[in-house]
Design a protein around this motif. Structure first.
Motif, PDB file in Angstrom:
ATOM      1  N   THR A  41     -11.047  -1.397  -3.295  1.00  0.00           N
ATOM      2  CA  THR A  41     -11.508  -0.882  -4.470  1.00  0.00           C
ATOM      3  C   THR A  41     -10.895  -1.443  -5.746  1.00  0.00           C
ATOM      4  N   SER A  42      -9.494  -1.627  -5.600  1.00  0.00           N
ATOM      5  CA  SER A  42      -9.013  -2.000  -6.844  1.00  0.00           C
ATOM      6  C   SER A  42      -9.223  -3.451  -7.404  1.00  0.00           C
TER       7      SER A  42
ATOM      8  N   TYR B  51      -8.344  12.287  -5.476  1.00  0.00           N
ATOM      9  CA  TYR B  51      -7.547  11.998  -3.984  1.00  0.00           C
ATOM     10  C   TYR B  51      -6.542  12.964  -3.924  1.00  0.00           C
TER      11      TYR B  51
ATOM     12  N   ASP C 275     -15.429   5.290  -8.778  1.00  0.00           N
ATOM     13  CA  ASP C 275     -14.641   5.006  -7.684  1.00  0.00           C
ATOM     14  C   ASP C 275     -14.943   6.179  -6.555  1.00  0.00           C
TER      15      ASP C 275
ATOM     16  N   ILE D  15     -14.395   6.019  -3.403  1.00  0.00           N
ATOM     17  CA  ILE D  15     -13.960   6.004  -2.037  1.00  0.00           C
ATOM     18  C   ILE D  15     -13.654   7.290  -1.488  1.00  0.00           C
ATOM     19  N   GLN D  16     -13.424   8.317  -2.322  1.00  0.00           N
ATOM     20  CA  GLN D  16     -13.173   9.750  -1.783  1.00  0.00           C
ATOM     21  C   GLN D  16     -14.174  10.591  -1.198  1.00  0.00           C
TER      22      GLN D  16
ATOM     23  N   ASP E   5     -13.630   1.183  -1.029  1.00  0.00           N
ATOM     24  CA  ASP E   5     -13.214   0.541   0.335  1.00  0.00           C
ATOM     25  C   ASP E   5     -13.504   1.266   1.419  1.00  0.00           C
TER      26      ASP E   5
ATOM     27  N   LYS F 124     -11.489   4.673   4.352  1.00  0.00           N
ATOM     28  CA  LYS F 124     -11.296   6.109   4.463  1.00  0.00           C
ATOM     29  C   LYS F 124     -12.670   6.994   5.030  1.00  0.00           C
TER      30      LYS F 124
END
Ligand SMILES: Cc1ncc(COP(=O)(O)O)c(C=O)c1O
Length: 383
Positions: A88-89, A164, A189, A191-192, A212, A215
């Motif tokens: 992700t970063s 998060y 973002d 990712i969550q 990413d 998760k």
């Protein structure tokens, strides 16, 4: 407690093989791999050991299949808008350091972002770009707080779909519409969210989405989705170059080159083929299970935990917003009679995998988590 009016769910035994002694409530950190993902990696390792890259054309086919799976997962218009990056970063950095900033521009984020979605923007300070953190903590209308921070110098808004720490879920469509009306880019973002909740890139009007795999998507670390809307792709200048990001990337003898028209332009060299094979298997499980079903199960788990915490207000303080449309798979709470750290350690000693985040203890079960595991973990909060 088991008789709280909820059905007792059973583990989808064939899909996971977690150690039976382990209560895994940590999918918001790093998830266990489904059985088929572990098998896919083993098979890929065996293939590499015995045949090397003889089947490389087939590996490339799998790479493309993963992009198509991701396209469906986020409802992107085309798989050509999807690149596979490291994490992700990295994807956030591709956006932050690709856009043509001028001194005085600003970026709006929130005061709850994971460090990745703050540091990349703060790294632009030396070139005169200001990072503004909208204060969404404690407000009933976080979208308004974010939109209020947009001004004539705002070039981009970047938020997590689900925070998060607190587990707060934002109304992306509302923020996306405000960005569109003001001609501001919108970066998410996710990712969550991805793998836990249904997600519609086009409905929320995102220009960039990143996540990413490790998760809620149940994949390995080190392989990430980067979605870049076709219409804004040219706005990102490239900082990394190599054989893989040019139009005719398989013609090694060709000396003139042009940047690939697709999001492959963001993938400079050899792909992470091990990660691709693993993620392909994980995403196939999500698709077979159905994202609607997964979302429903994830939310049932969250409601179950939230109800329990609200029934124990003398002992526990809920940090995650309770309203049904304000959370996803993360439920965070604070014990009132002991430090969160000591409760966290006690849970760890009882084989409950969770995390200390957002000022409390974070539980993040996935759709397959058996209800008995939640009951056991929650009962430990009573003692
Ligand atoms: C919201 C959010 N963004 C990003 C990350 C991590 O990013 P990366 O994929 O770069 O490791 C996390 C990890 O906890 C996260 O919660």
């Amino acid at each position: 407690m088991a008789a709280m009016g909820y059905p007792v769910l059973t583990m989808a035994d064939s899909d996971f093989r977690l150690d039976p002694g382990l209560i895994y409530l940590n999918h918001a950190a790093v998830s266990p791999w489904p059985r088929r993902t572990a098998e896919a990696v083993k098979a890929f390792a065996e293939e590499n050991a015995s045949l090397g890259s003889r089947n490389y054309p087939h590996w490339m086919h799998t790479e493309q299949a993963v992009k198509q799976q991701l396209q469906r997962l986020i409802n992107a218009a085309s798989a050509d808008e999807i690149a596979l990056l490291k994490n992700t970063s990295e994807a956030l950095s591709v956006v932050a350091w690709g856009l043509p900033w001028k001194a005085g521009d600003n970026v709006v984020i929130t005061d709850q972002e994971f460090p990745s979605n703050r540091i990349v923007w703060e790294s632009l300070a030396p070139i005169g770009v200001e990072t503004r953190a909208a204060e969404i903590t404690g407000t009933g209308n976080p979208e308004a707080a974010i939109i209020d921070r947009i001004d004539a110098n705002t070039r981009l808004v970047s938020v997590s779909a689900v925070q998060y720490g607190t587990g707060l879920k934002l109304d992306l469509e509302k923020i996306g519409a405000a960005c569109r009306n003001r001609n501001v880019l919108f970066c998410v973002d996710a990712i969550q969210s991805l793998g836990a909740m249904t997600f519609d890139t086009r409905a929320c009007g995102a220009d960039f989405v990143m996540a990413d795999a490790h998760k809620w998507m149940l994949g390995p670390e080190g392989i990430a989705l980067f979605y870049c809307r076709a219409e804004v792709m040219e706005q990102l200048s490239l900082k990394q170059y190599g054989w893989h990001m040019v139009e005719d990337f398989l013609d090694f003898d060709k000396h003139d080159w042009e940047i690939a028209g697709s999001a492959r332009r963001f993938e400079c060299g050899s792909p992470n083929m091990t990660g691709i094979h693993a993620l392909h298997a994980s995403l196939a499980l999500l698709e077979e299970t159905g994202m609607q079903n997964i979302e429903q199960r994830v939310l049932e788990n969250s409601h179950f935990m939230i109800d329990f915490i609200q029934d124990h207000v003398d002992d526990l303080e809920l940090i995650t917003p309770a309203a049904g449309d304000r959370h996803a798979g993360i439920v965070t709470f604070r014990p009132r009679k002991e430090p969160a750290q000591s409760l966290f350690e006690r849970l760890g000693n009882e084989n409950v995998m969770c995390a200390l985040r957002g000022g409390g203890v974070r539980f993040s079960p996935h759709y397959y988590t058996p209800r008995e595991h939640l009951v056991t973990a929650l009962e430990l909060l009573e003692s």
